[in-house]
Enzyme design. Structure first.
Site, PDB file in Angstrom:
ATOM      1  N   ILE A 138      39.983 -33.838  20.712  1.00 18.94           N
ATOM      2  CA  ILE A 138      39.197 -32.890  21.435  1.00 18.94           C
ATOM      3  C   ILE A 138      37.772 -32.562  20.427  1.00 18.94           C
ATOM      4  O   ILE A 138      37.772 -32.604  19.440  1.00 18.94           O
ATOM      5  CB  ILE A 138      39.869 -31.764  21.495  1.00 18.94           C
ATOM      6  CG1 ILE A 138      41.088 -31.874  22.428  1.00 18.94           C
ATOM      7  CG2 ILE A 138      39.216 -30.452  22.100  1.00 18.94           C
ATOM      8  CD1 ILE A 138      41.492 -30.294  23.044  1.00 18.94           C
ATOM      9  N   ASP A 140      34.989 -29.693  20.734  1.00 17.73           N
ATOM     10  CA  ASP A 140      34.475 -28.594  21.522  1.00 17.73           C
ATOM     11  C   ASP A 140      33.191 -27.945  21.157  1.00 17.73           C
ATOM     12  O   ASP A 140      32.173 -28.554  21.749  1.00 17.73           O
ATOM     13  CB  ASP A 140      35.567 -27.556  21.551  1.00 17.73           C
ATOM     14  CG  ASP A 140      36.354 -27.000  20.542  1.00 17.73           C
ATOM     15  OD1 ASP A 140      35.938 -27.445  19.263  1.00 17.73           O
ATOM     16  OD2 ASP A 140      37.402 -26.536  20.478  1.00 17.73           O
ATOM     17  N   THR A 141      33.174 -27.169  20.008  1.00 18.63           N
ATOM     18  CA  THR A 141      31.704 -26.663  19.679  1.00 18.63           C
ATOM     19  C   THR A 141      30.885 -27.799  19.127  1.00 18.63           C
ATOM     20  O   THR A 141      29.747 -27.661  19.127  1.00 18.63           O
ATOM     21  CB  THR A 141      32.073 -25.832  18.622  1.00 18.63           C
ATOM     22  OG1 THR A 141      32.532 -26.227  17.630  1.00 18.63           O
ATOM     23  CG2 THR A 141      32.768 -24.527  19.148  1.00 18.63           C
ATOM     24  N   GLY A 142      31.721 -28.988  18.627  1.00 15.55           N
ATOM     25  CA  GLY A 142      30.897 -30.100  17.887  1.00 15.55           C
ATOM     26  C   GLY A 142      30.659 -29.932  16.668  1.00 15.55           C
ATOM     27  O   GLY A 142      30.198 -30.640  15.624  1.00 15.55           O
ATOM     28  N   LYS A 143      30.916 -28.562  16.084  1.00 18.40           N
ATOM     29  CA  LYS A 143      30.520 -28.274  14.836  1.00 18.40           C
ATOM     30  C   LYS A 143      31.428 -29.221  13.806  1.00 18.40           C
ATOM     31  O   LYS A 143      30.784 -29.694  12.608  1.00 18.40           O
ATOM     32  CB  LYS A 143      31.202 -26.827  14.282  1.00 18.40           C
ATOM     33  CG  LYS A 143      29.731 -25.909  14.298  1.00 18.40           C
ATOM     34  CD  LYS A 143      30.429 -24.483  13.746  1.00 18.40           C
ATOM     35  CE  LYS A 143      30.447 -23.406  14.790  1.00 18.40           C
ATOM     36  NZ  LYS A 143      30.979 -22.251  14.442  1.00 18.40           N
ATOM     37  N   VAL A 190      44.262 -26.670  25.920  1.00 17.37           N
ATOM     38  CA  VAL A 190      45.511 -27.394  26.389  1.00 17.37           C
ATOM     39  C   VAL A 190      46.226 -28.122  25.388  1.00 17.37           C
ATOM     40  O   VAL A 190      45.914 -28.033  24.224  1.00 17.37           O
ATOM     41  CB  VAL A 190      44.847 -28.501  27.249  1.00 17.37           C
ATOM     42  CG1 VAL A 190      44.006 -28.289  28.333  1.00 17.37           C
ATOM     43  CG2 VAL A 190      43.690 -29.334  26.348  1.00 17.37           C
TER      44      VAL A 190
HETATM   45  N1  HPA Z   1      44.254 -28.021  22.185  1.00 15.49           N
HETATM   46  C1  HPA Z   1      44.869 -28.171  21.230  1.00 15.49           C
HETATM   47  N2  HPA Z   1      44.279 -28.429  19.846  1.00 15.49           N
HETATM   48  C2  HPA Z   1      42.918 -27.969  20.028  1.00 15.49           C
HETATM   49  C3  HPA Z   1      42.266 -27.458  21.333  1.00 15.49           C
HETATM   50  C4  HPA Z   1      43.155 -27.574  22.452  1.00 15.49           C
HETATM   51  O1  HPA Z   1      42.727 -27.372  23.442  1.00 15.49           O
HETATM   52  N3  HPA Z   1      41.065 -27.532  21.043  1.00 15.49           N
HETATM   53  C5  HPA Z   1      41.008 -27.567  19.488  1.00 15.49           C
HETATM   54  N4  HPA Z   1      42.022 -28.164  19.372  1.00 15.49           N
END
Ligand code: HPA
Ligand code: MG
Length: 220
Positions: A138, A140-143, A190
């Site tokens: 995953i 997300d923020t890209g950090k 998720v």
């Molecule tokens: N689920 C599980 N681990 C994670 C998530 C996620 O949505 N986002 C960043 N780590």
């Protein structure tokens, strides 16, 4: 090649509720803990096969040094490398793959903590001069990815690409650092397919949405 499809992956809309649980099988011990099947395992696999093709096209004849980000990336990594091997053998064009592991930790419950912890091998000098594929479940923020890329660059690899199975649409999303995106998803938590909530749900094949009950039950 469809460049948009490569950069965003399969786009899952904000209002996608997921499939009803009754339509699939899943471990009985989680039956109260998930609300829906967000991305079925079969779809994940089909998409990864496609990503393997993109990777092979880009890496050409170069050996691939795969850097798997644990723990969440272990299934994605294993399946991606398998598809690279299968596609290679089907087309009689074998790419040598090597896999190394790195462990990062930045989440507690469902919240991102600020700092990047690289646990395990900080010394990545084996990346020197290599064509590197970072495999992460995953982004997300890209950090985290930005910090990791910076760290990887210090070992002077020949080339670095990033594969992310899921990329979250978050506010102020930085310019994408991910070269191969499986799915672009809304900013929600998720689990499954090696993604955890406090170490639970890694043993779920589908990517699912956790229920209120599940969130409470496994909170630390
Ligand atoms: N689920 C599980 N681990 C994670 C998530 C996620 O949505 N986002 C960043 N780590
Ligand atoms: Mg986690």
């Amino acid at each position: 090649m469809d460049n948009a499809g490569m950069k965003r992956g399969i786009v899952i809309k904000d209002d996608w509720p997921g499939h009803s649980l009754d339509l699939f099988t899943y471990p009985e011990h989680y039956h109260e803990d998930i609300d829906s099947v967000y991305i079925p395992h079969g779809v994940i696999m089909n998409r990864i096969e496609r990503l393997a093709r993109y990777v092979m096209d880009d890496f050409g004849d170069n050996n691939i040094m795969v850097l798997c980000v644990l723990k969440g990336g272990y299934k994605f990594c294993a399946d991606l490398v398998d598809f690279i091997k299968i596609l290679g053998s089907n087309s009689n064009k074998y790419l040598e793959t090597r896999v190394e592991f790195i462990r990062l930790k930045s989440y507690l419950n469902d919240q991102s903590t600020e700092d990047l912890h690289i646990i395990g091998s900080r010394d990545l000098s084996f990346l020197h001069g290599k064509c590197v594929l970072i495999v992460e479940a995953i982004v997300d923020t890209g950090k985290t990815m930005k910090a990791l890329l910076k760290h990887v660059e210090t070992f002077q690899p020949k080339m670095v690409k990033v594969a992310g199975l899921l990329v979250k649409r978050v506010p102020n999303m930085a310019e994408s650092l991910t070269d191969y995106v499986g799915f672009e998803i809304p900013n929600r938590f998720v689990v499954g397919y090696a993604l955890d909530y406090n170490e639970y749900f890694r043993d779920l094949n589908h990517i699912c949405v956790i229920s209120k009950t599940g969130k409470m039950k496994y909170k630390v």
